[in-house]
Design a protein around this motif. Structure first.
Motif, PDB file in Angstrom:
ATOM      1  N   ARG A   4       0.844  -1.195   0.000  1.00  0.00           N
ATOM      2  CA  ARG A   4       0.000   0.000   0.000  1.00  0.00           C
ATOM      3  C   ARG A   4       0.880   1.245   0.000  1.00  0.00           C
ATOM      4  O   ARG A   4       1.565   1.542   0.980  1.00  0.00           O
ATOM      5  CB  ARG A   4      -0.933  -0.006   1.214  1.00  0.00           C
ATOM      6  CG  ARG A   4      -1.952  -1.145   1.194  1.00  0.00           C
ATOM      7  CD  ARG A   4      -2.857  -1.079   2.406  1.00  0.00           C
ATOM      8  NE  ARG A   4      -2.081  -1.217   3.644  1.00  0.00           N
ATOM      9  CZ  ARG A   4      -2.618  -1.112   4.866  1.00  0.00           C
ATOM     10  NH1 ARG A   4      -3.909  -0.843   5.013  1.00  0.00           N
ATOM     11  NH2 ARG A   4      -1.859  -1.264   5.931  1.00  0.00           N
ATOM     12  N   GLN A 231     -13.923   7.772  -2.729  1.00  0.00           N
ATOM     13  CA  GLN A 231     -12.891   7.964  -1.718  1.00  0.00           C
ATOM     14  C   GLN A 231     -12.596   9.451  -1.593  1.00  0.00           C
ATOM     15  O   GLN A 231     -12.908  10.245  -2.476  1.00  0.00           O
ATOM     16  CB  GLN A 231     -11.635   7.191  -2.087  1.00  0.00           C
ATOM     17  CG  GLN A 231     -11.050   7.488  -3.443  1.00  0.00           C
ATOM     18  CD  GLN A 231      -9.900   6.537  -3.770  1.00  0.00           C
ATOM     19  OE1 GLN A 231      -9.585   5.608  -3.022  1.00  0.00           O
ATOM     20  NE2 GLN A 231      -9.260   6.768  -4.892  1.00  0.00           N
ATOM     21  N   PRO A 257      -6.123   3.840  -8.729  1.00  0.00           N
ATOM     22  CA  PRO A 257      -6.410   3.057  -7.524  1.00  0.00           C
ATOM     23  C   PRO A 257      -6.332   1.554  -7.808  1.00  0.00           C
ATOM     24  O   PRO A 257      -6.726   1.087  -8.879  1.00  0.00           O
ATOM     25  CB  PRO A 257      -7.839   3.474  -7.167  1.00  0.00           C
ATOM     26  CG  PRO A 257      -7.996   4.827  -7.796  1.00  0.00           C
ATOM     27  CD  PRO A 257      -7.215   4.762  -9.063  1.00  0.00           C
ATOM     28  N   GLY A 258      -5.843   0.814  -6.816  1.00  0.00           N
ATOM     29  CA  GLY A 258      -5.533  -0.585  -7.045  1.00  0.00           C
ATOM     30  C   GLY A 258      -6.662  -1.575  -6.836  1.00  0.00           C
ATOM     31  O   GLY A 258      -6.519  -2.750  -7.177  1.00  0.00           O
ATOM     32  N   ASN A 259      -7.793  -1.143  -6.266  1.00  0.00           N
ATOM     33  CA  ASN A 259      -8.887  -2.092  -6.057  1.00  0.00           C
ATOM     34  C   ASN A 259      -9.552  -2.456  -7.375  1.00  0.00           C
ATOM     35  O   ASN A 259      -9.418  -1.745  -8.379  1.00  0.00           O
ATOM     36  CB  ASN A 259      -9.931  -1.506  -5.097  1.00  0.00           C
ATOM     37  CG  ASN A 259      -9.423  -1.455  -3.664  1.00  0.00           C
ATOM     38  OD1 ASN A 259      -8.266  -1.761  -3.389  1.00  0.00           O
ATOM     39  ND2 ASN A 259     -10.281  -1.033  -2.748  1.00  0.00           N
ATOM     40  N   ARG A 260     -10.322  -3.529  -7.370  1.00  0.00           N
ATOM     41  CA  ARG A 260     -11.007  -3.973  -8.581  1.00  0.00           C
ATOM     42  C   ARG A 260     -11.900  -2.863  -9.119  1.00  0.00           C
ATOM     43  O   ARG A 260     -12.634  -2.227  -8.369  1.00  0.00           O
ATOM     44  CB  ARG A 260     -11.850  -5.211  -8.282  1.00  0.00           C
ATOM     45  CG  ARG A 260     -12.591  -5.755  -9.497  1.00  0.00           C
ATOM     46  CD  ARG A 260     -13.294  -7.051  -9.185  1.00  0.00           C
ATOM     47  NE  ARG A 260     -12.328  -8.122  -8.891  1.00  0.00           N
ATOM     48  CZ  ARG A 260     -12.674  -9.379  -8.653  1.00  0.00           C
ATOM     49  NH1 ARG A 260     -13.952  -9.728  -8.657  1.00  0.00           N
ATOM     50  NH2 ARG A 260     -11.745 -10.286  -8.396  1.00  0.00           N
ATOM     51  N   GLU A 262     -10.814  -0.117 -10.246  1.00  0.00           N
ATOM     52  CA  GLU A 262     -10.016   1.112 -10.150  1.00  0.00           C
ATOM     53  C   GLU A 262     -10.815   2.298  -9.617  1.00  0.00           C
ATOM     54  O   GLU A 262     -10.500   3.448  -9.898  1.00  0.00           O
ATOM     55  CB  GLU A 262      -9.386   1.467 -11.499  1.00  0.00           C
ATOM     56  CG  GLU A 262      -8.428   0.418 -12.018  1.00  0.00           C
ATOM     57  CD  GLU A 262      -7.896   0.716 -13.403  1.00  0.00           C
ATOM     58  OE1 GLU A 262      -7.879   1.903 -13.804  1.00  0.00           O
ATOM     59  OE2 GLU A 262      -7.513  -0.241 -14.104  1.00  0.00           O
ATOM     60  N   ARG A 264     -11.434   2.735  -6.198  1.00  0.00           N
ATOM     61  CA  ARG A 264     -10.881   3.081  -4.888  1.00  0.00           C
ATOM     62  C   ARG A 264      -9.606   2.285  -4.672  1.00  0.00           C
ATOM     63  O   ARG A 264      -9.305   1.348  -5.408  1.00  0.00           O
ATOM     64  CB  ARG A 264     -11.888   2.762  -3.782  1.00  0.00           C
ATOM     65  CG  ARG A 264     -13.231   3.440  -3.939  1.00  0.00           C
ATOM     66  CD  ARG A 264     -14.243   2.964  -2.924  1.00  0.00           C
ATOM     67  NE  ARG A 264     -13.894   3.369  -1.574  1.00  0.00           N
ATOM     68  CZ  ARG A 264     -14.728   3.281  -0.535  1.00  0.00           C
ATOM     69  NH1 ARG A 264     -15.951   2.789  -0.705  1.00  0.00           N
ATOM     70  NH2 ARG A 264     -14.357   3.672   0.660  1.00  0.00           N
ATOM     71  N   GLY A 265      -8.873   2.686  -3.623  1.00  0.00           N
ATOM     72  CA  GLY A 265      -7.717   1.899  -3.240  1.00  0.00           C
ATOM     73  C   GLY A 265      -6.404   2.633  -3.390  1.00  0.00           C
ATOM     74  O   GLY A 265      -6.346   3.763  -3.868  1.00  0.00           O
ATOM     75  N   LYS A 268      -1.447   2.059  -7.949  1.00  0.00           N
ATOM     76  CA  LYS A 268      -0.549   1.111  -8.611  1.00  0.00           C
ATOM     77  C   LYS A 268      -0.571   1.418 -10.109  1.00  0.00           C
ATOM     78  O   LYS A 268      -1.399   2.210 -10.586  1.00  0.00           O
ATOM     79  CB  LYS A 268      -0.993  -0.328  -8.355  1.00  0.00           C
ATOM     80  CG  LYS A 268      -2.298  -0.700  -9.050  1.00  0.00           C
ATOM     81  CD  LYS A 268      -2.602  -2.194  -8.902  1.00  0.00           C
ATOM     82  CE  LYS A 268      -3.809  -2.604  -9.743  1.00  0.00           C
ATOM     83  NZ  LYS A 268      -4.076  -4.059  -9.627  1.00  0.00           N
TER      84      LYS A 268
END
Length: 300
Positions: A4, A231, A257-260, A262, A264-265, A268
């Protein structure tokens, strides 16, 4: 291993000069704040100077304000002249400012507002400042795109200004696709000239003022769902900041963003749409952008 990437991963920025467009609010403000707090000298390049001063007062560090209206080539040229006079070198240019889903409007130069602001304005600004970045080791141009570059998105060379018919969503998609194609073509042109690189980023679904032009019937449900689906701007700014500061980042990369999905997260490297990698369209967009703005780049 914890992968992260957070605000704490931003390297020391002392000695760097960073220009951030649209930095008085939202993603731009958070980007400027974090850079300044890590030691960079940050210029808030904003249309509303008074709001820019209010934003600067909320940031700890060396911050100045520069008037910049991306809807006017005259303003862009004036801002570039001011910045050149004040800063003999630039380490980082963050092309962040933007408008989204606006009613059909034209810029001072007659360009469709979303294409003119989001793409042509930043194209011109980058071209007018690039020679101040080229001699600087590790300098970067980071342009903020959007997942909207995938939605009804194409470069409409036969009607770039949407004069025959207008779609808020389609025009936004074209502008954000143009941001990516500009980044990829710029990186190709920069590659033989030294260490300056071009990267792109997108914030996912961030809760910012960018949705102010969404129709009222849609805005209310968005506001209600925002805490669940979006977010905060500080998280949305992290992909831009990683592209701008991560020593491991490479020219031509795109961060999100790195979550599925893109949405949130933590940031990357992500992949943009297949259309965004079309070299012929990238070159065509570059040529027409030079023609429309009258700005030529010192790299070819």
């Amino acid at each position: 291993m914890d992968d992260r990437w957070t605000e704490q991963h931003i390297p020391d920025q002392h000695g760097r000069v960073a220009i951030v467009t649209g930095a008085n609010t939202g993603l731009g403000f958070e980007t400027a704040r974090m850079l300044a707090e890590r030691g960079a000298r940050v210029v808030l390049a904003v249309r509303d100077v008074e709001k820019g001063k209010q934003a600067a007062a909320r940031i700890t560090g060396a911050v100045t304000v520069q008037a910049l209206d991306l809807t006017s080539l005259d303003s862009i040229r004036s801002a570039a002249a001011d910045l050149r006079a004040e800063h003999p070198r630039i380490d980082l240019l963050v092309n962040n400012a933007g408008v989204m889903h606006t009613p059909r409007q034209a810029t001072a130069d007659g360009f469709e507002l979303q294409f003119g602001t989001n793409h042509l304005g930043h194209f011109a600004l980058t071209g007018l400042l690039l020679d101040l970045l080229l001699p600087v080791p590790g300098s970067r141009v980071v342009t903020v795109s959007s997942t909207g570059h995938r939605i009804r998105a194409a470069i409409h060379f036969d009607d770039l200004q949407w004069e025959r018919s207008y779609s808020r969503v389609g025009a936004y998609g074209q502008a954000k696709l143009a941001n990516l194609m500009f980044t990829y073509e710029l990186q190709r042109r920069l590659a033989p000239h030294g260490s300056t690189v071009a990267l792109a980023a997108h914030p996912g679904t961030s809760n910012t003022e960018l949705t102010r032009n969404v129709p009222a019937a849609v805005r209310a449900p968005i506001a209600w769902l925002a805490p669940l689906l979006t977010q905060k701007p500080a998280m949305g700014a992290l992909p831009t900041l990683r592209a701008a500061t991560d020593p491991a980042a490479l020219g031509g990369q795109y961060y999100g963003p790195g979550n599925r999905g893109e949405a949130r997260g933590f940031p990357k490297v992500v992949t943009s749409s297949p259309a965004s990698y079309d070299h012929a369209v990238q070159r065509g967009l570059w040529a027409v952008s030079e023609e429309l703005t009258g700005v030529s780049f010192p790299v070819g």
